[in-house]
Design a protein around this motif. Structure first.
Motif, short mmCIF file in Angstrom:
data_model
loop_
_atom_site.label_atom_id
_atom_site.label_comp_id
_atom_site.label_asym_id
_atom_site.label_seq_id
_atom_site.Cartn_x
_atom_site.Cartn_y
_atom_site.Cartn_z
N ASN A 143 5.67 5.89 -0.58
CA ASN A 143 6.44 4.90 0.19
C ASN A 143 6.43 5.15 1.70
O ASN A 143 7.31 4.66 2.41
CB ASN A 143 7.89 4.83 -0.30
N ILE A 144 5.44 5.88 2.20
CA ILE A 144 5.41 6.22 3.62
C ILE A 144 4.85 5.06 4.44
O ILE A 144 3.78 4.53 4.15
CB ILE A 144 4.57 7.48 3.89
N VAL A 145 5.61 4.66 5.47
CA VAL A 145 5.13 3.69 6.44
C VAL A 145 5.27 4.32 7.83
O VAL A 145 6.28 4.97 8.13
CB VAL A 145 5.89 2.35 6.34
N PHE A 195 0.82 -1.21 0.00
CA PHE A 195 0.00 0.00 0.00
C PHE A 195 0.86 1.27 0.00
O PHE A 195 0.47 2.28 -0.58
CB PHE A 195 -0.94 0.00 1.21
N ALA A 196 2.03 1.20 0.67
CA ALA A 196 2.89 2.39 0.77
C ALA A 196 3.39 2.85 -0.59
O ALA A 196 3.59 4.05 -0.81
CB ALA A 196 4.07 2.10 1.69
N GLN A 232 2.15 0.63 9.85
CA GLN A 232 0.92 1.02 9.17
C GLN A 232 1.21 1.76 7.87
O GLN A 232 2.09 2.62 7.81
CB GLN A 232 0.10 1.92 10.11
N ALA A 233 0.47 1.40 6.82
CA ALA A 233 0.57 2.10 5.53
C ALA A 233 -0.84 2.32 5.00
O ALA A 233 -1.71 1.47 5.13
CB ALA A 233 1.39 1.30 4.54
N PRO A 283 13.64 10.55 8.79
CA PRO A 283 12.20 10.30 8.85
C PRO A 283 11.46 11.04 7.74
O PRO A 283 12.00 11.95 7.11
CB PRO A 283 11.82 10.87 10.23
N MET A 284 10.21 10.65 7.50
CA MET A 284 9.37 11.33 6.53
C MET A 284 8.30 12.12 7.28
O MET A 284 7.84 11.73 8.36
CB MET A 284 8.71 10.32 5.59
#
Length: 383
Positions: free
Chosen positions: A287-289, A281-282, A307-308, A377-378
């Protein structure tokens, strides 16, 4: 030149050197592979002027000589031949290589070997020696973090620092960073080094070295030219030479966190599996998890929630037990970076040290201080 060898040995040698052939070049000879007799063996060489690979295979040499043949044509031809003896004879006047194998006969037009660039050989006098398995592990744990974007050439390389420790034993450090993550690996050398040396080796060259050294058991010798313009890796029957990247590697120590608010220990395989599931899903949402780390309480153990969420395809939540020391934290990373480092960690458990959601996370294998990875980090805002 008249030489004979087994088809399987010739095909294997071509698969080793073939990756160094230039795909696009103004020099036609760089699209060719050099075939030359060398002390009773057949030498195969290819270069794109950045990387050069030479491989020696067993052969029966009846007449010395050398030529170059088009790589793509020759590799495809040899792979299509039966697993029998290959007899090769060079017609010098036309630079045509005649191949006979079983009931097949082929003629391949080549270019004179004198036009092929000279690939330097090893100088054992100043060589640095390292265990081959250790070198493969180091390459695997570092090259993934190097940049692939050529806008900052220095970051497409791996810093290699050779020196002696306080006890006088030789050690080597590899470090790579693409600006968003950093991987650092240290390892012992077989013997002390004469003088400390730092060079920047293209990550592509190290990746190729890792690929071709798969069967190597004896130590690898590393030679750096006095001008620090080239590095040569000498294996059994294989040499790889690479240009070095000129410049100063950024001071990577500045981005390694010196303190931590939370330390989380989790199973590496379990976390990797959760990240791969989240990646489904990311990949649809930058690509954020998101990792939610909770130290738990007296009755509930600590745990991590991975979680994504994708607006188009759905969402994923994975949870696992973890040992958490410190405050709870929610932090987001690029899931591809987590998959890369967890795949390379080579450990049963990994430790993640964090301070704030906007500060880098530091990953290390539990019980092994020779490898670390720092990931920026994002920003997740109100997601």
């Amino acid at each position: 030149m008249r030489v004979s060898c087994l088809q399987e040995n010739l095909a294997k040698g071509l698969s080793i050197v073939g990756r160094a052939v230039a795909t696009r070049s103004t020099l036609p000879v760089l699209s060719n592979i050099l075939l030359a007799t060398d002390e009773g063996r057949l030498k195969l060489s290819a270069t794109n002027l950045e990387i050069g690979i030479t491989c020696w295979i067993g052969a029966k040499v009846e007449e010395d000589g050398a030529t170059t043949v088009p790589a793509r044509t020759f590799v495809d031809l040899v792979s299509a031949l039966p697993a029998e003896r290959v007899d090769m004879q060079l017609i010098v006047r036309t630079q045509t290589l005649n191949l006979k194998c079983g009931r097949f006969e082929n003629n391949v037009r080549g270019i004179d070997a004198t036009e092929f660039p000279l690939i330097p050989g090893a100088d054992d006098a100043k060589a640095i020696r390292i265990d081959s398995e250790t070198l493969r592990t180091m390459i695997n744990q570092v090259v993934f973090a190097a940049a692939t974007d050529e806008s900052r050439p220095i970051l497409t390389g791996v810093l290699a620092r050779f020196e002696n420790d306080s006890s006088g034993n030789g050690k080597v450090l590899f470090a790579a960073s693409d600006g968003f993550r950093l991987a650092v690996r240290t390892a012992p050398l077989i013997e002390p080094v004469p003088a400390p040396t730092s060079v920047i080796i293209p990550a592509r060259a190290l990746a190729e070295l890792g690929r071709i050294s798969g069967d190597q058991e004896s130590p690898v010798t590393i030679t750096i030219t006095p001008s620090k313009s080239q590095v040569l890796f000498h294996l059994d029957h294989i040499d790889l030479v690479s240009q070095l990247i000129d410049g100063n590697f950024p001071d990577y120590t500045q981005i390694i966190p010196k303190k931590k608010e939370t330390r989380t220990i989790a199973g590496a395989a379990e976390l990797l599996k959760a990240c791969k599931a989240a990646n489904v899903f990311a990949r649809e949402s930058a690509n954020i998890v998101k990792l939610t780390i909770d130290p738990g309480g007296e009755l509930a153990p600590g745990h991590i929630t991975v979680q994504a969420t994708s607006a188009e395809t759905g969402d994923n939540v994975g949870e696992m037990d973890a040992t958490v020391e410190g405050a709870p934290i929610q932090i987001a990373f690029n899931v591809k970076y987590l998959i890369d480092l967890l795949s390379a960690a080579n450990a049963a458990q990994v430790a993640l040290e964090t301070t704030t959601p906007s500060s880098p996370g530091k990953f290390t294998p539990v019980g092994d201080d020779s490898f670390l990875c720092v990931v920026m980090p994002m920003h997740i805002g109100n997601r």
